[in-house]
Design an enzyme around this catalytic site. Structure first.
Site, PDB file in Angstrom:
ATOM      1  N   ASP A 198     -11.245  31.932  22.452  1.00  0.00           N
ATOM      2  CA  ASP A 198     -10.206  32.528  21.630  1.00  0.00           C
ATOM      3  C   ASP A 198      -8.869  32.038  22.181  1.00  0.00           C
ATOM      4  O   ASP A 198      -8.690  32.016  23.405  1.00  0.00           O
ATOM      5  CB  ASP A 198     -10.319  34.059  21.735  1.00  0.00           C
ATOM      6  CG  ASP A 198      -9.492  34.758  20.684  1.00  0.00           C
ATOM      7  OD1 ASP A 198      -8.280  34.461  20.584  1.00  0.00           O
ATOM      8  OD2 ASP A 198     -10.057  35.600  19.956  1.00  0.00           O
ATOM      9  N   SER A 257       0.214  26.739   4.622  1.00  0.00           N
ATOM     10  CA  SER A 257      -0.317  27.162   3.328  1.00  0.00           C
ATOM     11  C   SER A 257       0.789  27.207   2.291  1.00  0.00           C
ATOM     12  O   SER A 257       1.952  27.495   2.618  1.00  0.00           O
ATOM     13  CB  SER A 257      -0.911  28.567   3.497  1.00  0.00           C
ATOM     14  OG  SER A 257      -1.135  29.170   2.244  1.00  0.00           O
ATOM     15  N   TYR A 259       0.052  38.032   6.417  1.00  0.00           N
ATOM     16  CA  TYR A 259      -0.625  36.746   6.620  1.00  0.00           C
ATOM     17  C   TYR A 259       0.352  35.595   6.363  1.00  0.00           C
ATOM     18  O   TYR A 259       0.505  34.677   7.175  1.00  0.00           O
ATOM     19  CB  TYR A 259      -1.845  36.634   5.688  1.00  0.00           C
ATOM     20  CG  TYR A 259      -2.266  35.215   5.410  1.00  0.00           C
ATOM     21  CD1 TYR A 259      -2.921  34.469   6.384  1.00  0.00           C
ATOM     22  CD2 TYR A 259      -1.976  34.599   4.189  1.00  0.00           C
ATOM     23  CE1 TYR A 259      -3.281  33.146   6.131  1.00  0.00           C
ATOM     24  CE2 TYR A 259      -2.330  33.295   3.934  1.00  0.00           C
ATOM     25  CZ  TYR A 259      -2.982  32.570   4.907  1.00  0.00           C
ATOM     26  OH  TYR A 259      -3.317  31.264   4.662  1.00  0.00           O
ATOM     27  N   LYS A 291       2.159  32.565   8.880  1.00  0.00           N
ATOM     28  CA  LYS A 291       2.192  31.109   8.646  1.00  0.00           C
ATOM     29  C   LYS A 291       3.637  30.607   8.768  1.00  0.00           C
ATOM     30  O   LYS A 291       3.890  29.553   9.364  1.00  0.00           O
ATOM     31  CB  LYS A 291       1.633  30.760   7.262  1.00  0.00           C
ATOM     32  CG  LYS A 291       0.127  30.902   7.161  1.00  0.00           C
ATOM     33  CD  LYS A 291      -0.620  29.751   7.819  1.00  0.00           C
ATOM     34  CE  LYS A 291      -2.113  29.994   7.877  1.00  0.00           C
ATOM     35  NZ  LYS A 291      -2.850  29.047   8.708  1.00  0.00           N
ATOM     36  N   TYR A 318      -1.337  23.680   2.474  1.00  0.00           N
ATOM     37  CA  TYR A 318      -2.487  23.523   1.574  1.00  0.00           C
ATOM     38  C   TYR A 318      -2.298  24.349   0.316  1.00  0.00           C
ATOM     39  O   TYR A 318      -1.892  25.504   0.376  1.00  0.00           O
ATOM     40  CB  TYR A 318      -3.787  24.047   2.195  1.00  0.00           C
ATOM     41  CG  TYR A 318      -4.106  23.651   3.597  1.00  0.00           C
ATOM     42  CD1 TYR A 318      -3.711  22.435   4.127  1.00  0.00           C
ATOM     43  CD2 TYR A 318      -4.862  24.509   4.383  1.00  0.00           C
ATOM     44  CE1 TYR A 318      -4.058  22.096   5.422  1.00  0.00           C
ATOM     45  CE2 TYR A 318      -5.210  24.178   5.678  1.00  0.00           C
ATOM     46  CZ  TYR A 318      -4.796  22.974   6.193  1.00  0.00           C
ATOM     47  OH  TYR A 318      -5.148  22.650   7.470  1.00  0.00           O
ATOM     48  N   ASP A 377      -0.227  38.887  -6.842  1.00  0.00           N
ATOM     49  CA  ASP A 377      -0.530  37.583  -7.434  1.00  0.00           C
ATOM     50  C   ASP A 377       0.693  37.021  -8.160  1.00  0.00           C
ATOM     51  O   ASP A 377       1.594  37.767  -8.553  1.00  0.00           O
ATOM     52  CB  ASP A 377      -1.686  37.699  -8.435  1.00  0.00           C
ATOM     53  CG  ASP A 377      -3.020  37.306  -7.816  1.00  0.00           C
ATOM     54  OD1 ASP A 377      -3.029  36.850  -6.665  1.00  0.00           O
ATOM     55  OD2 ASP A 377      -4.051  37.465  -8.501  1.00  0.00           O
TER      56      ASP A 377
HETATM   57  C1  UD1 Z   1      -4.974  33.306  -1.892  1.00  0.00           C
HETATM   58  C2  UD1 Z   1      -3.928  34.029  -1.104  1.00  0.00           C
HETATM   59  C3  UD1 Z   1      -3.093  32.996  -0.380  1.00  0.00           C
HETATM   60  C4  UD1 Z   1      -3.983  32.164   0.519  1.00  0.00           C
HETATM   61  C5  UD1 Z   1      -5.091  31.520  -0.295  1.00  0.00           C
HETATM   62  C6  UD1 Z   1      -6.072  30.857   0.630  1.00  0.00           C
HETATM   63  C7  UD1 Z   1      -3.510  36.114  -2.309  1.00  0.00           C
HETATM   64  C8  UD1 Z   1      -2.539  36.883  -3.128  1.00  0.00           C
HETATM   65  N1  UD1 Z   1      -3.136  34.865  -1.986  1.00  0.00           N
HETATM   66  O1  UD1 Z   1      -4.330  32.462  -2.828  1.00  0.00           O
HETATM   67  O2  UD1 Z   1      -2.104  33.636   0.389  1.00  0.00           O
HETATM   68  O3  UD1 Z   1      -3.229  31.164   1.161  1.00  0.00           O
HETATM   69  O4  UD1 Z   1      -5.776  32.520  -1.045  1.00  0.00           O
HETATM   70  O5  UD1 Z   1      -7.102  30.269  -0.080  1.00  0.00           O
HETATM   71  O6  UD1 Z   1      -4.564  36.585  -1.966  1.00  0.00           O
HETATM   72  N2  UD1 Z   1      -8.849  35.401  -9.105  1.00  0.00           N
HETATM   73  C9  UD1 Z   1      -9.570  36.135 -10.036  1.00  0.00           C
HETATM   74  N3  UD1 Z   1     -10.640  36.862  -9.597  1.00  0.00           N
HETATM   75  C10 UD1 Z   1     -11.053  36.871  -8.289  1.00  0.00           C
HETATM   76  C11 UD1 Z   1     -10.307  36.113  -7.350  1.00  0.00           C
HETATM   77  C12 UD1 Z   1      -9.210  35.392  -7.789  1.00  0.00           C
HETATM   78  O7  UD1 Z   1      -9.227  36.147 -11.202  1.00  0.00           O
HETATM   79  O8  UD1 Z   1     -12.028  37.557  -7.967  1.00  0.00           O
HETATM   80  C13 UD1 Z   1      -7.706  34.590  -9.571  1.00  0.00           C
HETATM   81  C14 UD1 Z   1      -6.381  34.958  -8.936  1.00  0.00           C
HETATM   82  O9  UD1 Z   1      -5.722  35.956  -9.665  1.00  0.00           O
HETATM   83  C15 UD1 Z   1      -5.657  33.599  -8.968  1.00  0.00           C
HETATM   84  C16 UD1 Z   1      -6.782  32.579  -8.798  1.00  0.00           C
HETATM   85  O10 UD1 Z   1      -7.970  33.254  -9.192  1.00  0.00           O
HETATM   86  O11 UD1 Z   1      -5.043  33.384 -10.209  1.00  0.00           O
HETATM   87  C17 UD1 Z   1      -6.943  32.080  -7.379  1.00  0.00           C
HETATM   88  O12 UD1 Z   1      -7.075  33.192  -6.505  1.00  0.00           O
HETATM   89  P1  UD1 Z   1      -7.477  33.022  -4.979  1.00  0.00           P
HETATM   90  O13 UD1 Z   1      -8.667  32.138  -4.847  1.00  0.00           O
HETATM   91  O14 UD1 Z   1      -7.560  34.386  -4.372  1.00  0.00           O
HETATM   92  O15 UD1 Z   1      -6.259  32.205  -4.345  1.00  0.00           O
HETATM   93  P2  UD1 Z   1      -4.693  32.551  -4.361  1.00  0.00           P
HETATM   94  O16 UD1 Z   1      -4.413  33.898  -4.848  1.00  0.00           O
HETATM   95  O17 UD1 Z   1      -3.991  31.427  -5.030  1.00  0.00           O
END
Ligand code: UD1
Length: 337
Positions: A58, A124, A148, A152, A176, A294
């Site tokens: 760690d 990120s 989080y 970063k 990323y 979001d």
């Molecule tokens: C998320 C994190 C971001 C992080 C990244 C790492 C949040 C708000 N943001 O980004 O800080 O750096 O992951 O990979 O958590 N969605 C659905 N249903 C789900 C899951 C997601 O509809 O069950 C939608 C979300 O609303 C979004 C898209 O899918 O529009 C992508 O979501 P997600 O994979 O969680 O990534 P981010 O929100 O972009």
């Protein structure tokens, strides 16, 4: 070259170790395994036919990290190790600040003492917060919306300050966008702990029967089909971005910041369709309320990485979905099989 990879047993870390080994580099991995499996590295060794020296360390354990640096002379460090769940960071801010930021401080102290001042950092797109417009260039204002994301940003600042104090430090910050997919072999991929927060593991776990249906967070966003738009990037393209960044470090570039994305935005419904094609059956989903925190649309400009690193993402969403599905179907329980 010989590299230390922190968090090298994790999702992006293990794919990067694999590409580094294939390119003829030597890798030493430190990983606490609190959120990853050393099985990933065993599979990387099988896939590449090369050895990885692994230490379960760690970053908060300074003497253990010093012992690794005492044994080796590293050309650079690739720093992935961090906690990464947004929701958990809101519930446990102290854990996130301590683990991510103190871990990075300890790493930098040990690097400095060892005279290793070259680092590629896993940042990120979360550091752009809610961007005013898209696509996002690297000079957009930063601002995080959760602990989080703030860790970063702080970690980026710490590394920039190190270079300001001592120009011998060379730092590449890689921001990323949304990593998805898996190695084409189906042997390594993403293994989320518990219920996935991110979209694509939720889709593949639904398709394999571990989850009942996907909740699509919001159908009323100001986007073409009303669902959130993101810049999904294949994890192997992302891994190759680290090789390009390490090459850049040999030019002693000071501080550089690059977006790693594809420059293309896809909606949640686009991703569901692409997965349905890859899987060969429908994915059960339901549109529900928006998720707190979001944003509508996030995608990158990729010009700088192309011009200065000579790197572009080449894998499209069909390949991302096919590879993610191969990993999920070959390993229904991830590395715990
Ligand atoms: C998320 C994190 C971001 C992080 C990244 C790492 C949040 C708000 N943001 O980004 O800080 O750096 O992951 O990979 O958590 N969605 C659905 N249903 C789900 C899951 C997601 O509809 O069950 C939608 C979300 O609303 C979004 C898209 O899918 O529009 C992508 O979501 P997600 O994979 O969680 O990534 P981010 O929100 O972009």
């Amino acid at each position: 070259m010989k590299y230390l990879i922190t968090g090298g047993a994790g999702y992006i870390g293990s794919h990067t170790v694999l590409e580094l080994l294939n390119a003829g580099h030597e890798c030493v991995v430190v990983d606490s395994l609190i959120n990853s499996f050393d099985e990933s590295l065993k599979r990387v060794e099988t896939l590449t036919g090369k050895q990885v020296e692994f230490h379960q360390v760690d970053l908060l354990d300074k003497p253990a990290l010093e012992a690794v640096f005492a044994k080796h002379t590293f050309d650079a460090v690739v720093h992935f190790a961090a906690l990464k769940a947004v929701g958990e960071s809101v519930a446990k801010p102290l854990t996130y600040y301590h683990n991510n930021i103190t871990g990075t401080l300890v790493l930098c102290e040990v690097m400095k003492a060892a005279g290793c001042k070259n680092i590629v950092f896993s940042s990120s797109a979360t550091v752009y917060g809610d961007p005013a417009t898209v696509p996002i260039t690297e000079d957009f204002p930063t601002g995080a919306t959760n602990p989080y994301g703030r860790t970063k940003l702080f970690m980026e600042d710490i590394l920039v300050d190190l270079h300001t104090a001592d120009a011998d430090w060379n730092v590449v910050l890689l921001r990323y966008f949304n990593p998805v997919g898996a190695h084409a072999s189906g042997q390594i991929g993403e293994h989320p702990q518990g219920i996935p927060n991110n979209l694509t593991p939720y889709i593949t776990q639904t398709a394999i029967g571990l989850r009942e249906k996907l909740s699509v967070f919001g159908g009323d966003w100001p986007t073409p089909d009303g669902t959130g738009v993101r810049d999904y990037i294949h994890v192997v393209d992302l891994a190759l971005g680290h090789l390009a960044a390490l090459k850049k470090l040999t030019e002693r570039p000071g501080v550089k910041i690059y977006n790693l994305g594809t420059g293309k935005g896809f909606s949640v419904l686009d991703m569901i369709k692409a997965f349905e094609k890859a899987i060969g059956k429908p994915v059960a989903y339901q549109i529900v309320d928006r998720r707190v925190g979001d944003v509508a649309s996030v995608y990158a400009t990729t010009d700088l990485a192309r011009e200065e690193l000579g790197w572009v993402a080449t894998r499209g969403i069909d390949e991302m979905c096919e590879d993610a599905w191969r990993w999920q179907s070959m390993n229904p329980k991830g590395f715990e099989n």
